[in-house]
Design a protein around this motif. Structure first.
Motif, PDB file in Angstrom:
ATOM      1  N   GLU A 187       8.827  -2.935   5.152  1.00 55.10           N
ATOM      2  CA  GLU A 187       8.832  -2.673   6.601  1.00 55.10           C
ATOM      3  C   GLU A 187       8.930  -1.176   6.877  1.00 55.10           C
ATOM      4  N   VAL A 188       9.876  -0.549   6.182  1.00 55.94           N
ATOM      5  CA  VAL A 188      10.080   0.894   6.343  1.00 55.94           C
ATOM      6  C   VAL A 188       8.820   1.647   5.930  1.00 55.94           C
ATOM      7  N   ALA A 189       8.287   1.254   4.759  1.00 60.65           N
ATOM      8  CA  ALA A 189       7.097   1.936   4.242  1.00 60.65           C
ATOM      9  C   ALA A 189       5.934   1.803   5.219  1.00 60.65           C
ATOM     10  N   MET A 190       5.789   0.593   5.814  1.00 60.73           N
ATOM     11  CA  MET A 190       4.674   0.384   6.746  1.00 60.73           C
ATOM     12  C   MET A 190       4.814   1.308   7.961  1.00 60.73           C
ATOM     13  N   ILE A 250     -10.476   1.713   2.032  1.00 66.56           N
ATOM     14  CA  ILE A 250      -9.281   0.863   2.097  1.00 66.56           C
ATOM     15  C   ILE A 250      -8.204   1.504   1.249  1.00 66.56           C
ATOM     16  N   ILE A 251      -7.011   1.576   1.805  1.00 68.01           N
ATOM     17  CA  ILE A 251      -5.864   2.092   1.049  1.00 68.01           C
ATOM     18  C   ILE A 251      -4.854   0.971   0.914  1.00 68.01           C
ATOM     19  N   VAL A 252      -4.389   0.724  -0.325  1.00 69.89           N
ATOM     20  CA  VAL A 252      -3.383  -0.316  -0.550  1.00 69.89           C
ATOM     21  C   VAL A 252      -2.111   0.358  -1.060  1.00 69.89           C
ATOM     22  N   VAL A 267       7.771   4.514  -0.819  1.00 71.13           N
ATOM     23  CA  VAL A 267       6.537   4.060  -1.478  1.00 71.13           C
ATOM     24  C   VAL A 267       6.655   4.195  -2.982  1.00 71.13           C
ATOM     25  N   GLU A 268       6.228   3.134  -3.674  1.00 71.14           N
ATOM     26  CA  GLU A 268       6.275   3.172  -5.133  1.00 71.14           C
ATOM     27  C   GLU A 268       4.942   3.630  -5.704  1.00 71.14           C
ATOM     28  N   SER A 269       3.856   3.150  -5.088  1.00 72.81           N
ATOM     29  CA  SER A 269       2.539   3.479  -5.633  1.00 72.81           C
ATOM     30  C   SER A 269       1.480   3.255  -4.550  1.00 72.81           C
ATOM     31  N   VAL A 270       0.360   3.987  -4.659  1.00 76.54           N
ATOM     32  CA  VAL A 270      -0.702   3.830  -3.666  1.00 76.54           C
ATOM     33  C   VAL A 270      -2.046   4.040  -4.339  1.00 76.54           C
ATOM     34  N   SER A 271      -3.070   3.300  -3.875  1.00 78.76           N
ATOM     35  CA  SER A 271      -4.420   3.441  -4.446  1.00 78.76           C
ATOM     36  C   SER A 271      -5.442   3.197  -3.358  1.00 78.76           C
ATOM     37  N   THR A 272      -6.687   3.580  -3.660  1.00 75.75           N
ATOM     38  CA  THR A 272      -7.786   3.134  -2.808  1.00 75.75           C
ATOM     39  C   THR A 272      -8.556   2.092  -3.598  1.00 75.75           C
ATOM     40  N   ILE A 273      -9.096   1.120  -2.888  1.00 74.94           N
ATOM     41  CA  ILE A 273      -9.826   0.021  -3.548  1.00 74.94           C
ATOM     42  C   ILE A 273     -10.940  -0.413  -2.607  1.00 74.94           C
ATOM     43  N   LEU A 326      -3.644   9.983  -0.241  1.00 80.25           N
ATOM     44  CA  LEU A 326      -2.942   9.244  -1.296  1.00 80.25           C
ATOM     45  C   LEU A 326      -1.706  10.000  -1.747  1.00 80.25           C
ATOM     46  N   ALA A 327      -1.841  11.316  -1.894  1.00 80.59           N
ATOM     47  CA  ALA A 327      -0.703  12.136  -2.340  1.00 80.59           C
ATOM     48  C   ALA A 327       0.407  12.130  -1.290  1.00 80.59           C
ATOM     49  N   ASP A 328       0.023  12.257   0.009  1.00 75.40           N
ATOM     50  CA  ASP A 328       1.025  12.257   1.085  1.00 75.40           C
ATOM     51  C   ASP A 328       1.792  10.936   1.119  1.00 75.40           C
ATOM     52  N   ILE A 329       1.045   9.838   0.986  1.00 74.04           N
ATOM     53  CA  ILE A 329       1.704   8.521   1.037  1.00 74.04           C
ATOM     54  C   ILE A 329       2.617   8.350  -0.169  1.00 74.04           C
TER      55      ILE A 329
END
Lengths: 402, 229
Positions: free
Chosen positions: A239-242, A228-230, A88-94, A79-82
């Motif tokens: 696109e770039v982020a993906m 799962i990571i969102v 990337v603006e924000s990332v979480s696991t769900i 999560l920290a790396d992403i």
């Protein structure tokens, strides 16, 4: 309207073929109105907002190994790396994502007793970052906070924690004062959970489900073997982020990525079947309308052909071309109105039956009125050409025998 | 009342011109009973159609009650037909779905008449043909002679300048035919002109004037002799 009375008398004297047409119009009307209503409902469902920042989101599954602590630490690192990526603006696991048809559905009540359950709801386990990542809006109470978060390996719903609920769920629990759910303890699968906030919209994984609109977002974060990571990309940079996230994750040894999809992809896959149904309905509606118009057209052509001599006689006795045109237009309008009236009766009767026995929503009056107008216009359109042909019948035909 | 000058009619196909009526002059005065005779294909029906404004002519002029009909549009012609001409057809041309009353009413509905006025005219016309008591009956319930009487009632209800009868007895046996001819003579005696197209010489001799059409040529026959029949 001087033609009206003779038209009614003629129809009354010669009932069989107008009666068939009336029946056809009535059935078409009933089917059309219901089919259009179904289609509109379906279309509304398809464009229904999910409450998420759809255009910025993508998600994937990845695998973790090792002990409980190792898995949790690896997830934190990911999560920290992403999050450190510029796109990337924000990332979480769900624990699951809306519209994926995969997740947990649990009982919700105000007591632990299972038979006093109020409803079911979709369950999501995550942490204090999830509201930002998904782009949700807290409309009452507060967001989840860092010190609310509980870490567990799996089955987070068995832990008591702070939760957010969707506004629809709050409304279901307290129909008269949905805000009062804040601060309440609700029992999710008989486990007490403290409601700290209400989000405007958050949907369950299953769109066809009655509790699609009702969800619980818990502050219990899971670090299962397959998590799962969102990711929420910066606006316009998904696109770039993906690409960047994929490259980053694949650099880590032993990593597999699965279901790596933008949220639009998830949505499209989910809606595909319904979209096809909706398109099919449209085609059926159009075909049915055409068949009925062809029926009216054919019947009118035949009637005009059969009555050529009579039309010629009328012309000889003083009818103008306009009189003849009007005669056939009014005749069609009369037949259509009978058909539509019968259609409305059938539609209402069928509706009462459908509503009572199948719990379907009844077709609103607007649809009946709009359907009536459309059917009337379609009838007039279909009869125009035959009526013009009739108006062109030469009066001299009256003196030719047989 | 009716005046035709150098009137002629030709039909054209892609390559052939067929002269249906050679140019002719004809006047018919108010109150006359004129029979038009001639073999099939001679141009009788064409003459009838032109006289009744059902067909256009090619050359010459035609005045009906002082109105030059040549330049009239469909609406004006329809109005003139409705008001000036009372049509009687060989096969009656009644509307089977309407009863006698409504059949007689049909041409009157194309005029601006009050319903009371229409009712009076309908009943008057049905009385004249002796069918007032059967006004609610349908054409299929009547004999051929009775149907033709209804058609005559329909023709006279509009109080036209003249009746235009196309083989009015052609579909009737001789007894019924005589009855119809009596009726027409009565109507004529009351002042309505009649132009009757027929190929029945026996009926034609009952008219005051006889006009013969042969190969598109019109000619007046004085002292029509029965030998022709």
């Amino acid at each position: 309207m001087r033609d009206l009375l003779p038209i009614l008398k003629t129809l009354n004297k010669n009932k069989a073929s107008p009666l068939l047409l009336i029946l056809q119009i009535a059935l078409t009307f009933t089917i059309l109105v219901n089919a259009i209503y179904m289609m509109v409902l379906k279309e509304q469902e398809l464009v229904q907002p999910t409450g998420l920042a759809e255009s910025q989101l993508f998600s994937f599954r990845t695998n973790f190994e090792g002990s409980d602590e190792e898995k949790n630490a690896a997830l934190d690192t990911d999560l920290a790396d992403i999050r450190a990526l510029a796109s990337v603006e924000s990332v979480s696991t769900i624990t699951s994502m809306p519209l994926t048809n995969w997740g947990r559905s649990l009982d919700v009540g105000l007591t632990p007793e299972e038979d006093e359950r109020i409803t079911h709801a979709g369950y999501y386990g995550s942490d204090d970052t999830i509201v930002d990542t998904l782009g949700l809006r807290v409309v009452a109470g507060r967001n989840l906070q860092h010190n609310d978060v509980v870490h567990t390996y799996f089955d987070g719903h068995t832990e008591s924690a702070s939760v957010l609920v969707s506004q629809d769920l709050a409304h279901k629990i307290r129909p008269n004062d949905w805000r009062s759910v804040i601060g309440e303890t609700i029992y999710v699968e008989s486990v007490p959970q403290k409601v700290v906030g209400i989000v405007e919209t958050m949907k369950s994984p299953w769109r066809f489900w009655y509790a699609y609109d009702m969800t619980v977002i818990s502050s219990v974060r899971e670090h299962y073997e397959e998590s799962i990571i969102v990711v929420k990309a910066k606006s316009g940079q998904r696109e770039v982020a993906m690409d960047e996230v994929r490259a980053l994750m694949l650099k880590k040894s032993g990593r597999q990525l699965d279901a790596f999809k933008s949220f639009e992809q998830i949505k499209t896959e989910n809606l595909q079947a319904d979209y096809a149904v909706s398109q099919t309905l449209k085609a059926v509606i159009a075909a049915l309308a055409c068949v009925t118009m062809l029926g009216i057209f054919g019947q009118a052509r035949y009637t005009v052909y059969k009555r050529r001599k009579q039309i010629g006689t009328r012309r000889a006795l003083g009818a103008t071309q306009t009189d003849i045109l009007r005669y056939f237009m009014i005749e069609n309008a009369v037949v259509s109105l009978f058909g539509i009236t019968l259609g409305i009766v059938i539609a209402i009767t069928a509706n009462i039956y459908l509503v009572n026995y199948f719990g379907l929503t009844s077709v609103p009056g607007d649809y009946l009125i709009a359907g009536a107008i459309v059917m009337l216009l379609a009838g007039q359109l279909a009869v125009t050409y035959p009526a013009v042909v009739a108006a062109r019948v030469p009066p001299a035909i009256a003196t030719r025998t047989a | 009342m009716l005046s035709m000058r150098h009137l002629s009619k030709a039909y054209y196909t892609d390559t052939i011109k067929t002269q249906a009526l050679q140019p002719f002059d004809l006047s018919i005065e108010q109150g006359e009973f004129v029979a038009v005779i001639g073999p099939s294909g001679s141009g009788k029906t064409t003459f009838l159609n032109i006289t009744g404004l059902l067909e256009d002519f090619c050359g010459g002029s035609y005045e009906l009650d002082g109105v030059n009909v040549e330049k009239l549009n469909d609406k004006a012609k329809s109005k003139l037909r409705n008001e000036k001409v009372g049509f009687i057809f060989q096969s009656f041309n009644l509307i089977p779905e309407l009863n006698l009353y409504d059949n007689v009413d049909m041409p009157l509905r194309y005029r601006k008449l009050s319903s009371k006025d229409r009712h009076e005219r309908i009943m008057d016309a049905l009385n004249k043909v002796g069918l007032a008591s059967r006004k609610a009956h349908y054409p299929s319930q009547l004999s051929g002679g009775q149907q033709q009487r209804v058609a005559i009632a329909r023709a006279i209800a509009g109080k036209p300048s003249f009746l235009l009868a196309d083989e009015p007895t052609g579909n009737l046996d001789s007894k019924m035919a005589d009855g119809i001819m009596e009726l027409l003579k009565d109507i004529n005696a009351q002042g309505t002109s009649i132009v009757m197209v027929t190929h029945d010489a026996q009926q034609a001799v009952k008219a005051q004037r006889i006009i013969e059409i042969r190969d598109g040529m019109l000619s007046e026959r004085k002292n029509y002799d029965k030998a022709i029949a």
